[in-house]
Design an enzyme around this catalytic site. Structure first.
Site, short mmCIF file in Angstrom:
data_model
loop_
_atom_site.label_atom_id
_atom_site.label_comp_id
_atom_site.label_asym_id
_atom_site.label_seq_id
_atom_site.Cartn_x
_atom_site.Cartn_y
_atom_site.Cartn_z
N TYR A 23 18.34 -13.13 -32.66
CA TYR A 23 18.78 -12.46 -33.91
C TYR A 23 20.52 -12.83 -33.74
CZ TYR A 23 14.87 -10.30 -34.38
OH TYR A 23 13.41 -10.27 -35.51
N HIS A 100 17.05 -13.42 -44.16
CA HIS A 100 16.64 -12.80 -43.06
C HIS A 100 17.17 -13.41 -42.14
CE1 HIS A 100 13.05 -10.85 -43.85
NE2 HIS A 100 13.25 -11.83 -45.07
O1 CA2 Z 1 15.31 -11.52 -38.97
C1 CA2 Z 1 15.51 -11.35 -39.75
O2 CA2 Z 1 16.89 -11.40 -40.32
C2 CA2 Z 1 14.31 -10.02 -39.36
O3 CA2 Z 1 14.65 -9.39 -41.31
C3 CA2 Z 1 15.25 -8.66 -38.17
C4 CA2 Z 1 13.33 -8.17 -38.68
C5 CA2 Z 1 12.26 -7.92 -38.24
O4 CA2 Z 1 11.88 -7.31 -38.12
C6 CA2 Z 1 11.42 -9.90 -39.40
O5 CA2 Z 1 10.76 -10.17 -39.01
C7 CA2 Z 1 12.94 -10.95 -40.09
C8 CA2 Z 1 13.77 -7.54 -37.09
C9 CA2 Z 1 15.24 -6.80 -37.32
C10 CA2 Z 1 15.44 -5.79 -36.04
O6 CA2 Z 1 16.71 -6.01 -35.56
C11 CA2 Z 1 17.30 -5.77 -34.13
C12 CA2 Z 1 18.53 -6.36 -33.57
C13 CA2 Z 1 18.90 -6.55 -32.69
C14 CA2 Z 1 17.99 -5.45 -31.42
C15 CA2 Z 1 15.99 -5.30 -31.84
C16 CA2 Z 1 16.30 -5.40 -33.11
#
Ligand code: CA2
Length: 169
Positions: A23, A100
């Site tokens: 991310y 996303h």
């Molecule tokens: O790629 C994306 O933006 C997602 O929406 C992010 C979600 C995931 O479940 C989707 O499949 C794709 C997860 C967000 C969690 O973000 C975090 C950031 C840092 C540490 C842990 C989680």
């Protein structure tokens, strides 16, 4: 001035602290600051919210009717599970773009399915935080085109009178 709502779903408050290889390193605060800067430059009236709760996101989508012209949403994990978020988007009929950070189609099979995509104007996936700015730009262009079409349909332009053709018979 276009009134646009940006919604971040669950766990996005952790951005920049963990899972940086997926991310990125930007915190949610930094992402929101970039969105706010862009909105100021484009003269959008922007509201940004994050929630870890599905019902809260549903409520904010419901409340968007009449208050916002468009929504940009990263439903995060709810993308792949939430019929409630999908139903709310359909119910309010406010043009919505799904964003996303990662390319969900290159990841685990369970992330390939989005309950939101089928009712969204568009899905942007894999451009990192720039995806939010691309979504806002696309949404604004869509809304401007829809408005100008509505204006043209309501008030037909007064064109030149049709030239008369003389009949020889
Ligand atoms: O790629 C994306 O933006 C997602 O929406 C992010 C979600 C995931 O479940 C989707 O499949 C794709 C997860 C967000 C969690 O973000 C975090 C950031 C840092 C540490 C842990 C989680």
């Amino acid at each position: 001035m276009l009134r646009l709502l940006v919604l971040h779903g669950p766990n996005l408050n952790l951005l920049g602290t963990r899972e940086k290889s997926i991310y990125g390193t930007a915190t949610l605060g930094a992402v929101d600051a970039a969105i706010t800067r862009f909105a100021r430059q484009e003269q959008f009236d922007i509201t940004i919210r994050q929630s870890n709760l599905e019902g809260e996101l549903v409520t904010w989508i419901q409340e968007a009717k009449g208050r916002f012209d468009g929504i940009v949403i990263n439903p995060a994990g709810y993308t792949h599970t939430s019929i409630a978020i999908r139903d709310a988007i359909v119910a309010v009929a406010v043009p919505t773009v799904e964003v996303h950070l990662s390319n969900i189609h290159q990841r685990e099979e369970f992330r390939h399915k989005s309950f939101v995509a089928g009712v969204a104007l568009a899905q942007i996936s894999g451009f990192g935080p720039s995806g939010y700015l691309l979504a806002l730009r696309g949404l604004a262009e869509h809304l401007a085109a829809a408005r100008s079409k509505a204006t043209r349909t309501r008030r037909p332009a007064l064109g030149r009178p049709k030239a008369r053709t003389r009949s020889t018979s």
